[in-house]
Design an enzyme around this catalytic site. Sequence first.
Site, mmCIF file in Angstrom:
data_model
loop_
_atom_site.group_PDB
_atom_site.id
_atom_site.type_symbol
_atom_site.label_atom_id
_atom_site.label_comp_id
_atom_site.label_asym_id
_atom_site.label_seq_id
_atom_site.Cartn_x
_atom_site.Cartn_y
_atom_site.Cartn_z
ATOM 1 N N CYS A 156 0.803 -1.161 0.142
ATOM 2 C CA CYS A 156 0.169 0.053 0.069
ATOM 3 C C CYS A 156 0.882 1.230 -0.025
ATOM 4 O O CYS A 156 2.165 1.029 -0.058
ATOM 5 C CB CYS A 156 -0.861 0.039 1.224
ATOM 6 S SG CYS A 156 0.080 -0.381 2.625
ATOM 7 N N ARG A 166 -0.535 2.620 -5.536
ATOM 8 C CA ARG A 166 0.348 1.636 -4.777
ATOM 9 C C ARG A 166 -0.801 0.940 -3.895
ATOM 10 O O ARG A 166 -0.719 -0.122 -3.375
ATOM 11 C CB ARG A 166 1.180 2.325 -3.792
ATOM 12 C CG ARG A 166 2.268 2.995 -4.313
ATOM 13 C CD ARG A 166 3.433 3.514 -3.309
ATOM 14 N NE ARG A 166 3.705 2.395 -2.356
ATOM 15 C CZ ARG A 166 4.664 1.738 -2.473
ATOM 16 N NH1 ARG A 166 5.566 1.829 -3.568
ATOM 17 N NH2 ARG A 166 5.072 0.604 -1.664
ATOM 18 N N TRP A 182 -3.911 -2.053 -0.031
ATOM 19 C CA TRP A 182 -4.483 -3.023 -1.001
ATOM 20 C C TRP A 182 -4.163 -4.328 -0.448
ATOM 21 O O TRP A 182 -3.089 -5.071 -0.168
ATOM 22 C CB TRP A 182 -3.314 -2.791 -2.042
ATOM 23 C CG TRP A 182 -3.480 -3.699 -3.356
ATOM 24 C CD1 TRP A 182 -4.010 -3.565 -4.444
ATOM 25 C CD2 TRP A 182 -2.651 -4.972 -3.349
ATOM 26 N NE1 TRP A 182 -3.697 -4.561 -5.244
ATOM 27 C CE2 TRP A 182 -3.049 -5.289 -4.564
ATOM 28 C CE3 TRP A 182 -1.698 -5.449 -2.685
ATOM 29 C CZ2 TRP A 182 -2.563 -6.812 -5.080
ATOM 30 C CZ3 TRP A 182 -1.306 -6.718 -2.986
ATOM 31 C CH2 TRP A 182 -1.684 -7.310 -4.165
ATOM 32 N N ASN A 189 2.804 -0.806 6.056
ATOM 33 C CA ASN A 189 2.775 -1.488 4.951
ATOM 34 C C ASN A 189 3.858 -2.736 5.061
ATOM 35 O O ASN A 189 4.945 -2.845 5.614
ATOM 36 C CB ASN A 189 3.621 -0.644 3.835
ATOM 37 C CG ASN A 189 3.944 -1.321 2.379
ATOM 38 O OD1 ASN A 189 3.287 -2.390 2.068
ATOM 39 N ND2 ASN A 189 4.516 -0.624 1.490
ATOM 40 N N GLY A 190 3.358 -3.849 4.591
ATOM 41 C CA GLY A 190 4.147 -5.249 4.491
ATOM 42 C C GLY A 190 3.370 -6.463 5.415
ATOM 43 O O GLY A 190 2.194 -6.355 5.627
ATOM 44 N N GLU A 237 5.759 -11.015 -22.682
ATOM 45 C CA GLU A 237 5.513 -9.728 -22.252
ATOM 46 C C GLU A 237 4.336 -9.017 -22.845
ATOM 47 O O GLU A 237 3.553 -8.579 -21.949
ATOM 48 C CB GLU A 237 6.648 -8.623 -22.315
ATOM 49 C CG GLU A 237 6.347 -7.121 -22.099
ATOM 50 C CD GLU A 237 5.966 -6.892 -20.698
ATOM 51 O OE1 GLU A 237 6.185 -7.847 -19.700
ATOM 52 O OE2 GLU A 237 5.464 -5.692 -20.236
ATOM 53 N N LYS A 271 0.862 -7.586 -20.436
ATOM 54 C CA LYS A 271 0.530 -6.366 -20.412
ATOM 55 C C LYS A 271 -1.156 -6.541 -20.826
ATOM 56 O O LYS A 271 -2.095 -6.021 -19.963
ATOM 57 C CB LYS A 271 1.011 -5.763 -21.667
ATOM 58 C CG LYS A 271 2.455 -5.050 -21.600
ATOM 59 C CD LYS A 271 2.548 -3.650 -20.739
ATOM 60 C CE LYS A 271 2.660 -4.035 -19.211
ATOM 61 N NZ LYS A 271 3.970 -4.802 -18.728
ATOM 62 N N GLU A 303 -2.984 -8.269 -17.653
ATOM 63 C CA GLU A 303 -2.953 -7.196 -16.333
ATOM 64 C C GLU A 303 -3.806 -5.933 -16.392
ATOM 65 O O GLU A 303 -4.325 -5.518 -15.595
ATOM 66 C CB GLU A 303 -1.601 -6.947 -15.893
ATOM 67 C CG GLU A 303 -0.805 -5.968 -16.631
ATOM 68 C CD GLU A 303 0.299 -5.551 -15.828
ATOM 69 O OE1 GLU A 303 0.621 -5.719 -14.809
ATOM 70 O OE2 GLU A 303 1.418 -5.268 -16.640
ATOM 71 N N HIS A 351 3.357 -28.250 -30.611
ATOM 72 C CA HIS A 351 3.579 -29.181 -29.501
ATOM 73 C C HIS A 351 2.420 -28.912 -28.321
ATOM 74 O O HIS A 351 2.562 -29.487 -27.131
ATOM 75 C CB HIS A 351 4.994 -28.904 -28.866
ATOM 76 C CG HIS A 351 5.827 -29.103 -29.770
ATOM 77 N ND1 HIS A 351 6.558 -30.452 -30.128
ATOM 78 C CD2 HIS A 351 6.877 -28.245 -30.238
ATOM 79 C CE1 HIS A 351 7.527 -30.211 -31.125
ATOM 80 N NE2 HIS A 351 7.959 -28.964 -31.037
ATOM 81 N N LYS A 408 1.804 -1.675 -7.918
ATOM 82 C CA LYS A 408 2.949 -1.320 -8.663
ATOM 83 C C LYS A 408 4.169 -2.014 -8.217
ATOM 84 O O LYS A 408 5.023 -2.162 -9.041
ATOM 85 C CB LYS A 408 2.804 0.145 -8.603
ATOM 86 C CG LYS A 408 4.200 0.771 -9.342
ATOM 87 C CD LYS A 408 4.198 0.260 -10.801
ATOM 88 C CE LYS A 408 5.279 0.764 -11.707
ATOM 89 N NZ LYS A 408 5.171 0.160 -12.901
HETATM 90 C C1 AGP Z 1 4.555 -5.549 -15.019
HETATM 91 O O1 AGP Z 1 3.699 -4.717 -15.865
HETATM 92 C C2 AGP Z 1 3.874 -5.873 -13.801
HETATM 93 N N1 AGP Z 1 3.344 -4.666 -13.196
HETATM 94 C C3 AGP Z 1 4.983 -6.563 -12.891
HETATM 95 O O2 AGP Z 1 5.036 -7.758 -13.618
HETATM 96 C C4 AGP Z 1 6.316 -6.064 -12.437
HETATM 97 O O3 AGP Z 1 7.041 -5.919 -13.644
HETATM 98 C C5 AGP Z 1 6.968 -6.975 -11.525
HETATM 99 O O4 AGP Z 1 6.286 -6.988 -10.172
HETATM 100 C C6 AGP Z 1 8.356 -6.491 -11.258
HETATM 101 O O5 AGP Z 1 8.349 -5.252 -10.583
HETATM 102 P P1 AGP Z 1 10.030 -4.228 -10.567
HETATM 103 O O6 AGP Z 1 10.198 -4.174 -11.949
HETATM 104 O O7 AGP Z 1 9.670 -3.078 -9.877
HETATM 105 O O8 AGP Z 1 10.659 -5.237 -9.702
#
Ligand code: AGP
Length: 606
Positions: free
Chosen positions: A11, A37, A82, A108-109, A483, A487, A490, A506, A601
Amino acid sequence: MYFSLEYANMCGIFGYVGKRADAGCIVVRGLKNLEYRGYDSWGVAYQVNGSILVKKDVGRISAVSADLFSNASNLALAHTRWATHGGVTQLNAHPHTNEDGTVAVVHNGIIENFQELKEDLLKRGHLFLSETDTEVIPHLIEEELRSSDDFALAVRKACMRFQGRFAILAMHTGSQTLVAARTGSPLIVGVSKETADHPQGYFIASDIPAFIEHTRLVQYIDDGEMVVTDGNSILFMDLKTGEERPKREVEIQWTIEQAQKGKYAHYMLKEIMEQKESIARAINQEEEEIETIAKAIRSARGTFLAASGTAHKACMAAEYFFSVIAEHHVNVVSACEFKLYHHFLKPESLLIVVSQSGETADVLEAIKIARSKGSKVLAIVNVQGSTIDREADYTLYINAGPERGVASTKALTGQMAVLMLIAYALKGALREGKQLLLDTVAQINDMLNPRYVERIEHLAEKIRQKNDLYIIGRGWNYPMALESAIKIKEVSYIHAEGFAGGELKHGPIALIEEGVPCVVLAGNDEVAVDIVSNALELKARGAYVIGVGPARRRPAFDEWIKVPDAGAAQPLVNIIPMQILAYFLAVQRGKDPDMPRNLAKSVTVK
Ligand code: AGP
């Protein structure tokens, strides 16, 4: 004991203490800049005439008016939560207080041993309102205040009883101070000054955007440290020993504009378009530093690249760069799997970690493992002063500027650019690599124009109702297929999957039926012919084939998104239209691409 993620949370936390009397408004406004966040619930605690007022609720902080907090106050703390699983309720929202409301805390944590702490507190007659781990903190502080009226000492003693990663802010009606402590989760101090020698106040936050409108002067809180400030002065100390830790003030380079959306509807689109500049900044590295790193790789007994999510895909692309450009073998591992690789590590091994936020828990764990084997650690990060930056032996910055969208975009191309420079340096051709990348930046500049974006927006319209979408690539475009799938998944929640083109036959090709959209990432490289024949295999089974590449490949492609021929930098250009496609699929499906469900994030829990 296995700790359920039930109570874990990632968060945004933010606090202020100082001469200004609008502390409540300051933290609400700042918290809105941390909404990426965490956006399940929000809460504010602020001191008014010696009492602590708390307001909190489920929902997004962006919907909350700062006017709610107009009572005069010099000390406030706030939080956007979060929750990883369940528990999105008003009672679970932070801040949490002890029963008489004299201590308020945001966190946070994860406090992994909170159950046993809670049982002990219940036996002592403490009552709890929420199901969170965080709520034990104000009660523990209250217990410590029974034996001393030193609030900072009480917080320190309470923190010494926690197991796990945490960052907390705390306040007490008996003292006009803001106390912070961190182990594993990020916290940073912003210093606001009236004059060079007279502080106007201090901000403490999970991330810089919370206070960047007030100051760009920061002090870093390291792991295992705590901070006590009354707004006039600040004390950093070791969390275990209480020993003072002097800290210098650092002027950060980010501007407010960089940290805000400007003319764009979403951070994600802004950051995609910023790649016209951000890749050039990533390339702009000290040549001597890159050569030194190349030398370290050459002499290392095994080089391992570890990262998570999108950053991991950058590392997968780099494996091809090191192979094709430098003929040098490296091992790429998802950071969460690195624990099973420690058997390979020697003191002469080199671990390269890649992370946009510099706070990813899995990556921090990988660093810990490498350290336990005496291996050296190089970090490639975006956030200066982040935990990974400060844990590594050596750091390269991609200088992408703040990346606020949860979906990582400009960080990826910056990471790949830096890794590519290192590969060229390994080959002894750094200048050649730099020139190729600069040419690619020019090509991207030409490509990223409004008509191009509109073309992809229209393509999104054609496929936005689909439930499944597949992307294939070969060589360095295979990681870009993976990748692209991240995108699209997510931000639009469409089920998207990436495959190596050669893997289709395969198994995965069984999924293909009439009208299923399949993206084919291509280049003018060694595998150009192979990937086109994969496209024809898809077409033969009724797929709607969307080609992304420098050449229209009739009859394989039903749609063609043209990208420049960028040679070894092809992955950097091929991924950009896929980022834009993901963005428009999200928007056209009514999703918020900046704050996708279930994601955060910065993943600061394992
Ligand atoms: C990518 O779009 C995601 N938000 C997620 O996979 C992110 O790349 C991953 O959590 C790694 O984050 P970082 O680069 O801050 O370590």
